[in-house]
Enzyme design. Structure first.
Site, mmCIF file in Angstrom:
data_model
loop_
_atom_site.group_PDB
_atom_site.id
_atom_site.type_symbol
_atom_site.label_atom_id
_atom_site.label_comp_id
_atom_site.label_asym_id
_atom_site.label_seq_id
_atom_site.Cartn_x
_atom_site.Cartn_y
_atom_site.Cartn_z
ATOM 1 C CD GLU A 1 -2.342 1.035 2.639
ATOM 2 O OE1 GLU A 1 -2.777 0.733 3.457
ATOM 3 O OE2 GLU A 1 -2.636 2.134 2.577
ATOM 4 N NE ARG B 1 -0.869 9.418 5.179
ATOM 5 C CZ ARG B 1 -0.517 7.970 6.117
ATOM 6 N NH1 ARG B 1 0.622 8.046 6.302
ATOM 7 N NH2 ARG B 1 -1.078 7.101 6.218
ATOM 8 C CE LYS C 1 -6.224 2.145 7.444
ATOM 9 N NZ LYS C 1 -5.394 2.827 6.680
HETATM 10 C C1 3PG Z 1 -1.780 4.743 8.340
HETATM 11 O O1 3PG Z 1 -2.287 4.668 6.653
HETATM 12 O O2 3PG Z 1 -0.141 5.495 8.125
HETATM 13 C C2 3PG Z 1 -1.507 3.262 8.378
HETATM 14 O O3 3PG Z 1 -2.696 2.577 9.112
HETATM 15 C C3 3PG Z 1 0.409 3.119 9.305
HETATM 16 O O4 3PG Z 1 0.001 3.254 10.562
HETATM 17 P P1 3PG Z 1 1.339 2.591 11.544
HETATM 18 O O5 3PG Z 1 2.245 3.837 10.936
HETATM 19 O O6 3PG Z 1 0.785 2.649 12.423
HETATM 20 O O7 3PG Z 1 1.755 1.083 11.000
#
Ligand code: 3PG
Length: 213
Positions: free
Chosen positions: A47, A51, A135
């Site tokens: 994924e 961002r 999710k």
């Molecule tokens: C996100 O979208 O940033 C994910 O949920 C990742 O979360 P994490 O950095 O706590 O693994």
């Protein structure tokens, strides 16, 4: 396949994969070696969050160059994000939540979509749109394993990919939940290792994650 059919089809696949790396890539030049390192460690479904300005280029490069990698897009907040991600090669889309606009647009998508939910009502809304794989976000802050276990009986047909605060310390307890098929997280690709181009460390972390349970 429709988006709803793709969502269903992804369930047995992510059940096998168990861990989905969540990658926020700032330099597209790191995308291919990073993806190769993760695939070498057994993690094939990646994924890439939308961002950073490098996200779309990173998706394109991985989709074109990394055999065995399946590109997904994270932080899909708008229909435009989804269209851009699919054009860049994303075969699955992940959102931190869901909006009426996303539900309406999703009818035309040809990629799987995992909307984010944190409550029973949100999960029921997703279910009413035909979706079974969701999710669970932000997982730890929304009650973690006890919350997921509480949702299992009333929402027997829903399965989750918890993300947000998942890591080596709690991975096994999440994966042991009957309604959890996989987890997502950024811990398998730490910024420090990416900056140092320490791909063998990332393969090591991926292997450790993919062999849990
Ligand atoms: C996100 O979208 O940033 C994910 O949920 C990742 O979360 P994490 O950095 O706590 O693994």
């Amino acid at each position: 396949m429709t988006q709803v059919e793709q969502n269903k089809a992804l369930i047995p696949i992510l059940k096998r994969v168990r861990v989905v790396p969540v990658l926020t890539i700032s330099d597209a030049a790191t995308a291919v070696p990073l993806a190769r390192a993760l695939v070498a460690g057994g993690l094939t479904h990646l994924e890439i969050t939308l961002r950073t300005p490098a996200a779309r280029d990173s998706m394109r490069r991985i989709a074109a160059e990394v055999q065995g990698a399946f590109v997904g897009a994270g932080t899909v907040l708008t229909p435009q994000h989804a269209d851009d991600a699919m054009a860049a090669g994303a075969t699955f889309l992940v959102s931190p939540g869901a909006t009426a606009e996303l539900y309406a647009a999703s009818k035309n998508w040809r990629a799987a979509w995992l909307p984010g939910v944190a409550t029973a009502s949100e999960a029921m809304t997703a279910q009413a749109h035909g979706l079974r794989l969701l999710k669970f976000f932000p997982a730890e802050a929304s009650g973690g394993v006890p919350a997921l276990k509480s949702l299992a009986a009333p929402l027997a047909d829903i399965v989750f990919c918890p993300t947000g605060g998942v890591g080596p310390g709690n991975l096994a307890s999440y994966l042991a939940c009957p309604n959890v098929i996989c987890v997502g997280g950024s811990w398998v690709a730490p910024d420090k290792a990416i900056a140092a181009a320490d791909w063998s460390e990332i393969t090591r972390l991926a292997k450790a994650a993919s062999t849990t349970l």
